[in-house]
Design an enzyme around this catalytic site. Structure first.
Site, PDB file in Angstrom:
ATOM      1  N   CYS A  34       0.834  -1.203   0.000  1.00  0.00           N
ATOM      2  CA  CYS A  34       0.000   0.000   0.000  1.00  0.00           C
ATOM      3  C   CYS A  34       0.866   1.249   0.000  1.00  0.00           C
ATOM      4  O   CYS A  34       2.068   1.200   0.270  1.00  0.00           O
ATOM      5  CB  CYS A  34      -0.891   0.043   1.244  1.00  0.00           C
ATOM      6  SG  CYS A  34      -1.943  -1.392   1.488  1.00  0.00           S
ATOM      7  N   ASP A 462      19.291  38.176 -12.763  1.00  0.00           N
ATOM      8  CA  ASP A 462      17.962  38.360 -13.333  1.00  0.00           C
ATOM      9  C   ASP A 462      17.309  39.617 -12.757  1.00  0.00           C
ATOM     10  O   ASP A 462      17.229  39.798 -11.538  1.00  0.00           O
ATOM     11  CB  ASP A 462      17.105  37.133 -13.027  1.00  0.00           C
ATOM     12  CG  ASP A 462      15.738  37.210 -13.665  1.00  0.00           C
ATOM     13  OD1 ASP A 462      15.615  36.844 -14.843  1.00  0.00           O
ATOM     14  OD2 ASP A 462      14.789  37.650 -12.972  1.00  0.00           O
TER      15      ASP A 462
END
Length: 503
Positions: A34, A462
């Site tokens: 599971c 940037d």
């Protein structure tokens, strides 16, 4: 990688969904494995074994739980963050390389012998490349069995199995159901041929608005579009083209895929997951970044911000080059002109070349019908590198130096000298990019972040990042900001997205 039993057991006992896909719980008394968040009764400690992959659990003789569908859990964030051979191998297997090229092809791409690659994967994951690919084939087959009207023999080969017998045996072993029995359990509503509707799981939280806003600002006519809460785009896949529509929902991203060839389902799903960064661990990312007082308020206001990634590395590299020193709107205009020229020259995909619409049909009514995107007009993937390399000068609408950069980039990709796939070696790709004329650290870093999926890229030069830093009271000069960002490792790409949003 090693699993700590106590940590894993506590996650299972608390049914913590953050660990879904990170490991799998196998119960020896039931023979079932599971996901950690399975709602079933917590098994006794003495009956539990933990595995790092579903393939390892299957190899151990366990079948997938029908209640929690562990094979459909989000992928481990390890494979997004790791730049080593195992991480690269997992990304390539997820993209279907073993199904298309076999283990020899995978080993060749990674630069290792098959035997050594098998040893590395087995040592870390408990399963080799064949077993890992087999687990993926089983999941692909189950999706096709339950969501399409394809014949079972067609599904067997579409999912990558070598024979119908191998297909039947694998499905029985993994799901304890034959393909026919799985089909009996499918929903009554069906969609038309070539269309697959599915749900892509993720670890919450997911800040969908930031993703959609980012993509909407950069959409290109005929390639992608944002309509309300739905993002649509065309893709070029190994066996044909596709149009996908993605709509974020609670715990799932609802996806509708129209495929020219259903053999492309696995790579299409992998690229959609990568596009929305669905395998990330937002709790870990926000936990580290939230420790910085400058980012705390932003993270509380917008938890789960992801890095918008790409389905096509070449497309992202071209976008990065075109976007050098121009606005986002200016880059869209230039790229639109290039796309029109490529379309006139024959374009990149059958749908675009034929001029015929390639819609995503309206799915059949179901419990999720309201959440599944509506039809779209024709969309096609970005032009191929060879097409862009052969475009005339008039198609570019940019300075000669930048035009030469795009041609050199396209030629390098077309010749196989530059690998921009998610399984590429990140350091080598950045080095090869910066060897091309007109590509510097900013462009190479942007491509590494969005195309190759590096989670620890920072672009201190940037302009938008510096403006965002200034708005948050952080250093705004490139040198000082770059030094400050060291505290955000290994999640600097996510910090960069935060700065952009603050700008």
């Amino acid at each position: 990688m090693e699993l700590d039993f106590e940590h894993c057991y506590r996650a299972v006992d608390s049914r913590d969904p953050r660990f879904d896909g990170c490991f799998y719980t196998a119960v020896r008394t039931t023979g079932i494995y599971c996901r950690p968040s399975c709602p079933a009764v917590t098994p006794k400690r003495e009956n539990v074994t933990f595995y790092l992959s579903s393939a390892a659990a299957q190899r151990g003789g366990f079948r997938a739980c029908r209640r929690c569908r562990p094979d459909a859990a989000p992928g481990s964030p390890e494979w997004d963050t790791r730049a080593d051979t195992v991480g690269r191998a997992m990304r390539l297997i997820g993209d279907g390389v073993v199904d298309r090229e076999g283990v020899p092809g995978l080993a060749s791409r990674l630069g290792y012998t098959e035997r050594h690659l098998n040893r590395m994967l087995t040592a870390e994951l408990g399963a080799g490349p064949l077993a890992l690919a087999r687990a993926q084939r089983a999941q692909t087959a189950r999706i096709l069995v339950e969501t399409t009207d394809l014949g079972l023999a067609e599904i067997a080969f579409a999912a990558g199995f070598g024979s119908v017998r191998q297909f039947n045996d694998t499905m029985l072993e993994v799901y304890a159901r034959s393909p026919g029995q799985l089909r009996e359990r499918r929903p009554a509503a069906r969609s038309e041929a070539g269309v697959v509707n599915l749900r892509l799981a993720y670890r919450p939280p997911l800040h969908a608005t930031s993703l959609l806003e980012f993509f909407e600002a950069r959409t290109l006519p005929g390639v992608d579009e944002v309509d309300g809460q739905t993002y649509r785009r065309g893709m070029n896949l190994p066996h044909g083209s596709a149009v996908v529509a993605l709509r974020p929902g609670d715990r799932w991203v609802h996806a509708t895929l129209r495929l020219d060839d259903v053999r492309d389902l696995a790579p299409a799903v992998a690229r959609c997951r990568r596009l929305f960064d669905l395998d990330a661990d937002p709790v870990a990312v926000d936990g580290l970044l939230g420790g910085d007082p400058a980012l705390t308020a932003a993270i509380r206001a917008e938890p789960g911000v992801r890095v918008p990634r790409a389905v096509d590395g070449f497309e992202m590299a071209v976008r990065a080059v075109v976007g050098q020193q121009v606005s986002v709107a200016g880059a869209r205009t230039t790229l639109g002109r290039m796309l029109r020229a490529a379309s006139e020259a024959g374009s990149a995909s059958p749908a675009a070349a034929s001029g015929e619409p390639a819609p995503i049909p309206q799915p059949a009514a179901s419990r999720e019908a309201a959440a599944v995107p509506a039809p779209v007009e024709r969309l096609a993937g970005f032009p191929a590198a060879s097409t862009v390399a052969d475009l005339p000068d008039s198609a570019f609408g940019m300075p000669a130096a930048r035009r030469a950069t795009i041609r050199a980039l396209a030629q390098a990709v077309a010749d196989g000298k530059l690998d921009l796939a998610p399984g590429a070696d990140r350091a080598e790709t950045v080095a090869r990019l910066t060897e091309l004329p007109g590509i510097g650290p900013w462009t190479a870093g942007y491509v590494a972040m969005r195309a190759i999926g590096d989670p620890d890229v920072f672009l201190p030069t940037d302009l938008a990042a510096r403006r965002g830093a200034e708005a948050l009271g952080l250093p705004s000069t490139a040198k000082a900001l770059g030094a400050y960002a060291e505290r955000w490792r290994p999640w600097r790409s996510y910090a960069l997205i935060r700065l952009w949003r603050s700008a």
